[in-house]
Design a protein around this motif. Structure first.
Motif, short mmCIF file in Angstrom:
data_model
loop_
_atom_site.label_atom_id
_atom_site.label_comp_id
_atom_site.label_asym_id
_atom_site.label_seq_id
_atom_site.Cartn_x
_atom_site.Cartn_y
_atom_site.Cartn_z
N PHE A 158 0.84 -1.20 0.00
CA PHE A 158 0.00 0.00 0.00
C PHE A 158 0.88 1.25 0.00
O PHE A 158 2.01 1.23 0.46
N VAL A 159 0.33 2.35 -0.51
CA VAL A 159 1.01 3.63 -0.57
C VAL A 159 0.12 4.65 0.14
O VAL A 159 -1.10 4.65 -0.04
N VAL A 160 0.73 5.54 0.93
CA VAL A 160 -0.03 6.58 1.63
C VAL A 160 -0.51 7.61 0.62
O VAL A 160 0.27 8.18 -0.12
N VAL A 161 -1.83 7.84 0.59
CA VAL A 161 -2.44 8.80 -0.32
C VAL A 161 -2.75 10.10 0.41
O VAL A 161 -2.54 11.19 -0.11
N LEU A 217 -4.74 4.78 2.55
CA LEU A 217 -3.73 4.04 1.80
C LEU A 217 -4.35 3.44 0.55
O LEU A 217 -5.53 3.10 0.54
N TYR A 218 -3.55 3.28 -0.50
CA TYR A 218 -4.03 2.75 -1.77
C TYR A 218 -3.07 1.67 -2.27
O TYR A 218 -1.86 1.79 -2.13
N LYS A 219 -3.65 0.61 -2.86
CA LYS A 219 -2.86 -0.46 -3.46
C LYS A 219 -3.39 -0.73 -4.86
O LYS A 219 -4.59 -0.92 -5.06
N GLU A 220 -2.47 -0.71 -5.83
CA GLU A 220 -2.82 -1.00 -7.24
C GLU A 220 -3.33 -2.43 -7.35
O GLU A 220 -2.85 -3.32 -6.66
N GLY A 221 -4.29 -2.63 -8.25
CA GLY A 221 -4.77 -3.97 -8.52
C GLY A 221 -3.77 -4.73 -9.38
O GLY A 221 -2.91 -4.14 -10.03
N LYS A 222 -3.89 -6.05 -9.35
CA LYS A 222 -2.98 -6.88 -10.15
C LYS A 222 -3.44 -6.90 -11.60
O LYS A 222 -4.63 -6.95 -11.89
N THR A 251 -9.45 -9.15 -8.00
CA THR A 251 -8.03 -8.86 -7.73
C THR A 251 -7.44 -7.81 -8.66
O THR A 251 -6.40 -7.25 -8.35
N SER A 252 -8.09 -7.54 -9.78
CA SER A 252 -7.54 -6.54 -10.71
C SER A 252 -7.89 -5.11 -10.29
O SER A 252 -7.32 -4.17 -10.80
N LYS A 253 -8.82 -4.95 -9.35
CA LYS A 253 -9.21 -3.61 -8.90
C LYS A 253 -8.29 -3.13 -7.78
O LYS A 253 -7.84 -3.91 -6.96
N GLY A 254 -8.05 -1.84 -7.75
CA GLY A 254 -7.26 -1.25 -6.69
C GLY A 254 -8.03 -1.26 -5.37
O GLY A 254 -9.26 -1.37 -5.35
N LYS A 255 -7.30 -1.16 -4.26
CA LYS A 255 -7.93 -1.14 -2.94
C LYS A 255 -7.53 0.14 -2.22
O LYS A 255 -6.38 0.56 -2.26
N LYS A 256 -8.49 0.73 -1.55
CA LYS A 256 -8.26 1.91 -0.74
C LYS A 256 -8.73 1.61 0.68
O LYS A 256 -9.83 1.10 0.88
N VAL A 257 -7.87 1.92 1.67
CA VAL A 257 -8.17 1.61 3.06
C VAL A 257 -7.95 2.85 3.91
O VAL A 257 -6.96 3.57 3.73
N LEU A 258 -8.86 3.08 4.85
CA LEU A 258 -8.74 4.16 5.81
C LEU A 258 -8.33 3.53 7.14
O LEU A 258 -8.97 2.60 7.62
#
Length: 98
Positions: free
Chosen positions: A26-29, A40-45, A74-81
């Protein structure tokens, strides 16, 4: 407006959760230290559709369900708070991607 009191143990847990997410890709957005929260955001595969089509043909269509799952989930990105609420409890919540 009441002042929020956050003890060191909960702040440590908050930073540990964020560090674990970063280790998982994940990367801090967005980050706010006044009201402790981090998005935080993580690119999908990326899905190789050509390879999956070939596997689907070889397995007589049985590979279509895993291929569909990979394409939709799994191809979609994920965003987490990750945040600390009013009671000082650290929590995680999925964010909707717009």
């Amino acid at each position: 407006m009441k002042k929020q009191f956050i003890n060191q143990e909960r702040l440590y847990t908050f930073t540990k959760v964020i560090a674990n997410k970063i280790q998982k890709g994940f990367v801090v957005v967005e980050q706010n230290d006044a009201m402790p929260f981090t998005v935080l955001y993580k690119e999908g595969k990326k899905v190789n559709h050509t390879l999956n089509f070939a596997i689907c043909c070889v397995t007589l269509g049985m590979w279509s369900l895993p291929w569909l799952y990979m394409s939709k989930v799994t191809s979609k990105g994920k965003k987490v708070l990750v945040a600390i609420d009013e009671d000082g409890v650290v929590f995680q919540e999925k964010c909707y991607l717009g």
